[in-house]
Design an enzyme around this catalytic site. Sequence first.
Site, short mmCIF file in Angstrom:
data_model
loop_
_atom_site.label_atom_id
_atom_site.label_comp_id
_atom_site.label_asym_id
_atom_site.label_seq_id
_atom_site.Cartn_x
_atom_site.Cartn_y
_atom_site.Cartn_z
N ASN A 27 16.90 27.71 -14.35
CA ASN A 27 17.08 27.64 -12.89
C ASN A 27 17.22 29.07 -12.35
OD1 ASN A 27 17.32 26.39 -10.37
ND2 ASN A 27 19.54 26.34 -10.51
N HIS A 29 17.03 32.77 -10.66
CA HIS A 29 17.04 33.34 -9.33
C HIS A 29 16.90 34.86 -9.46
CE1 HIS A 29 21.16 34.43 -10.31
NE2 HIS A 29 21.49 33.15 -10.46
N GLY A 31 18.96 37.20 -9.38
CA GLY A 31 19.93 37.83 -10.26
C GLY A 31 19.45 37.87 -11.70
N HIS A 32 18.91 36.73 -12.18
CA HIS A 32 18.35 36.72 -13.54
C HIS A 32 17.18 37.70 -13.64
CE1 HIS A 32 19.95 32.44 -13.33
NE2 HIS A 32 20.53 32.89 -14.42
N LYS A 149 28.54 39.42 -13.07
CA LYS A 149 29.15 38.33 -12.31
C LYS A 149 30.02 37.47 -13.21
CE LYS A 149 27.26 34.42 -10.93
NZ LYS A 149 28.34 33.40 -11.12
N GLN A 153 33.05 36.66 -19.45
CA GLN A 153 32.05 36.37 -20.48
C GLN A 153 31.49 37.67 -21.06
OE1 GLN A 153 28.73 33.29 -20.15
NE2 GLN A 153 27.63 35.16 -19.62
N LEU A 184 24.73 35.74 -6.26
CA LEU A 184 23.70 34.77 -6.62
C LEU A 184 24.14 33.99 -7.85
CD1 LEU A 184 20.38 36.75 -6.05
CD2 LEU A 184 21.72 35.40 -4.43
N SER A 186 23.12 30.02 -10.05
CA SER A 186 22.35 28.78 -10.09
C SER A 186 23.08 27.65 -9.38
CB SER A 186 22.06 28.40 -11.55
OG SER A 186 21.25 29.37 -12.17
#
Length: 284
Positions: A27, A29, A31-32, A149, A153, A184, A186
């Site tokens: 999915n 966007h 950002g990816h 973001k 993690q 941004l 998903s």
Amino acid sequence: MLIAHSIPELRAALAGRRPAFVPTMGNLHEGHLSLVHQARPLGDTTVVSIFVNRLQFLPHEDFDSYPRTWDADCAKLQAAGCDVLFAPRETDLYPEPQTFKVHPDPRLADLLEGQFRPGFFIGVATVVMKLFSCVFGANGGGTAVFGRKDYQQLMVIRQMVRQFALPIDVVAGDTSRAPDGLALSSRNGYLSPQERQEAVALAQALEQLSDHWAAAHAAGTLQTTDLEQQAMDQLRARGWLPDYLTVRRRLDLQPATPDDAPGTLVALGAARLGATRLIDNREF
């Protein structure tokens, strides 16, 4: 762009190469895609994975409904210059129950996101370790790019790589934002038009919290708990259900104290708007 579904296919394609790797759950966007662009000059083959990892979803979370946009994702990756897309089926990555798992240090993984999503970072660390094995196992190392973001993690993955002495450079990508400042994600696609307009309030609350913290620190009037509570109360008044808005040390995500100074801190937040849970952060 080569699409590999099985681990042997992927390893054959990457033999003798030094990959730059971007793991995703699809999915995709902007950002990816910014991470893909960042990765391209960091290796001789750019690899992106798409895999919705069941291990990091709690039973009541959105694994089954998580948006899957395969055709659009492939088109975006090809346009962004991805060389290899690794898209394993669940039976490819987990051909038998994954009973061996990576348990991150609870001092880092059991707070913030780990407190509100128990076991989340076990699922994340386990799948990332396995993806690293798939991508880098045939070539002795490379680079992996993760977005800031998902701040906690990123810290978990860096610590895992360091403690297992993995031959992987973990590079952080800046958070991509919409023109109004919303990070941004998903999951932004779950928001109604009205919720989408309101969603930027989380980023604004973190900016305000960090500004108030820095001002109180300079004035010698710092009461961190009061500032955090005020920030959450203000979001609640707008209809949000916050899990946390907090100021932490970048070094270890422990609570900031008056001995800590701006320039070493990060404000982090997670809150639910309607049915959608959003996270964000701001270093200061």
